[in-house]
Write an enzyme that holds these catalytic residues in place. Structure first.
Site, mmCIF file in Angstrom:
data_model
loop_
_atom_site.group_PDB
_atom_site.id
_atom_site.type_symbol
_atom_site.label_atom_id
_atom_site.label_comp_id
_atom_site.label_asym_id
_atom_site.label_seq_id
_atom_site.Cartn_x
_atom_site.Cartn_y
_atom_site.Cartn_z
ATOM 1 N N ASP A 55 -0.980 -6.146 -0.224
ATOM 2 C CA ASP A 55 -1.494 -5.526 1.000
ATOM 3 C C ASP A 55 -3.003 -5.320 0.923
ATOM 4 O O ASP A 55 -3.522 -4.871 -0.107
ATOM 5 C CB ASP A 55 -0.854 -4.150 1.204
ATOM 6 C CG ASP A 55 0.395 -4.190 2.053
ATOM 7 O OD1 ASP A 55 0.539 -5.126 2.863
ATOM 8 O OD2 ASP A 55 1.232 -3.274 1.910
ATOM 9 N N ASP B 49 0.828 -1.205 0.000
ATOM 10 C CA ASP B 49 0.000 0.000 0.000
ATOM 11 C C ASP B 49 0.864 1.257 0.000
ATOM 12 O O ASP B 49 0.357 2.373 -0.101
ATOM 13 C CB ASP B 49 -1.001 0.001 1.156
ATOM 14 C CG ASP B 49 -0.355 -0.111 2.526
ATOM 15 O OD1 ASP B 49 0.891 -0.188 2.609
ATOM 16 O OD2 ASP B 49 -1.099 -0.144 3.524
ATOM 17 N N SER B 50 2.190 1.067 0.060
ATOM 18 C CA SER B 50 3.123 2.178 -0.138
ATOM 19 C C SER B 50 2.993 2.757 -1.541
ATOM 20 O O SER B 50 3.527 3.842 -1.819
ATOM 21 C CB SER B 50 4.563 1.721 0.109
ATOM 22 O OG SER B 50 4.842 0.508 -0.588
ATOM 23 N N GLU C 262 8.388 -3.891 11.422
ATOM 24 C CA GLU C 262 8.866 -2.624 10.879
ATOM 25 C C GLU C 262 9.324 -1.671 11.969
ATOM 26 O O GLU C 262 8.606 -1.405 12.933
ATOM 27 C CB GLU C 262 7.767 -1.951 10.046
ATOM 28 C CG GLU C 262 8.202 -0.631 9.436
ATOM 29 C CD GLU C 262 7.246 -0.101 8.387
ATOM 30 O OE1 GLU C 262 7.493 1.015 7.891
ATOM 31 O OE2 GLU C 262 6.258 -0.798 8.059
ATOM 32 N N GLU D 216 -2.054 -5.464 8.600
ATOM 33 C CA GLU D 216 -1.385 -4.942 9.776
ATOM 34 C C GLU D 216 -2.191 -5.196 11.041
ATOM 35 O O GLU D 216 -3.424 -5.168 11.016
ATOM 36 C CB GLU D 216 -1.157 -3.429 9.619
ATOM 37 C CG GLU D 216 -0.302 -3.055 8.420
ATOM 38 C CD GLU D 216 -0.147 -1.555 8.232
ATOM 39 O OE1 GLU D 216 0.499 -1.155 7.251
ATOM 40 O OE2 GLU D 216 -0.672 -0.775 9.072
#
Length: 273
Positions: free
Chosen positions: A92, A53-54, A191, A124
């Site tokens: 993602d 999703d970056s 992360e 996440e």
């Protein structure tokens, strides 16, 4: 710099990643969002390609990952899957597609798998999204977890600083990591947490732990392609190593093209029909 030779062209699977951890072979993981770059990365021998999703940041210019939609993630996932033969492809689930309830989470995951043909999904969170994870897993969809700095929660954190420095947060992260393994996640991303903590988690879990800004004691590493290639020139955190400066190279190439067009040097006689 030596170039790694890919001796094994078999398709990378979730089971194979676990085998790599068992024999101590580090796992390489990099983001990709389009056909052309995914093809190059796959041919280079990457183990895992993350359609992250970056893309919200590096492809769409958003400040956070929050605005990207499920439809947009599916578009990027489909583009990448058309290019990849060897790497495991992870997509993602974007913000807002699994946090509400488990039924919505399952519907989102099914759409990703059916429409992109990806190998698995990533999401996440820990205990707070347990119900969603379990429901997705019951449908036979593999899940990679993500703990530590979770960018979809940036408004909660308020900053992209290192997470789990305090004892209470570190304790919860360890508990969540064990929970994710227990309920069936096949791998975990950590992360931006202290290296010692990440190494402890990796040693306690049997599933692969892949780090970004989490030190060298984990089972593999992941970076954002635009960052490590020097395309995203304004981003330089401590954990990032640049392997090229493509931003500068692209700028020089474009400027040379402009000059050749203006001076009428391009096209020359050999470049015409």
């Amino acid at each position: 710099m030596s170039v790694a030779k890919v001796d094994d062209n078999r398709k990378v699977t979730t089971h194979r990643l676990i085998e790599m951890k068992q024999r101590g072979e580090k796992i390489s993981m990099l983001t990709a969002y389009d056909y052309s770059m995914a093809k190059l990365i796959d041919q280079a021998g990457m183990d895992v390609i993350l359609v992250g999703d970056s893309a919200s940041n590096v492809m769409a210019g958003n400040v956070t990952t929050l605005p990207i939609t499920l439809d947009q993630m599916i578009y990027h996932g489909k583009s990448v899957m058309k290019a990849v033969n060897r790497a495991l492809v992870v997509v993602d689930l974007p913000f807002g597609t699994y946090q509400g309830n488990s039924k919505e989470a399952l519907a989102s995951a099914i759409r990703v798998m059916k429409e992109t043909h990806a190998d698995c999904i990533k999401l996440e969170g820990g205990a707070e999204v347990r119900e969603s994870i379990e429901r997705i897993l019951c449908a036979g969809i593999p899940i990679m977890g993500h703990l530590g700095l979770t960018p979809q929660s940036i408004n909660k954190f308020g900053t992209y600083t290192v997470r789990a420095r305090e004892e209470a947060e570190a304790k919860k992260l360890i508990e969540d990591a064990h929970l994710l393994e227990e309920i069936g996640c096949f791998a975990l991303v950590l992360e931006k947490i202290p290296a010692e903590l990440a190494a402890r988690v990796a040693s306690e879990l049997t599933i692969p732990v892949i780090g970004i800004g989490a030190g060298g004691g984990v089972d593999g590493q992941v970076l954002v392609m635009h960052d490590m290639l020097g395309i995203n020139q304004g981003f330089s955190p401590r954990f990032l190593r640049r392997y090229a400066n493509l931003g500068e190279e692209i700028t020089r190439a474009v400027q040379a093209y402009i000059e050749d067009v203006k001076s009428q040097d391009f096209p020359n006689e050999k470049e015409q029909y």
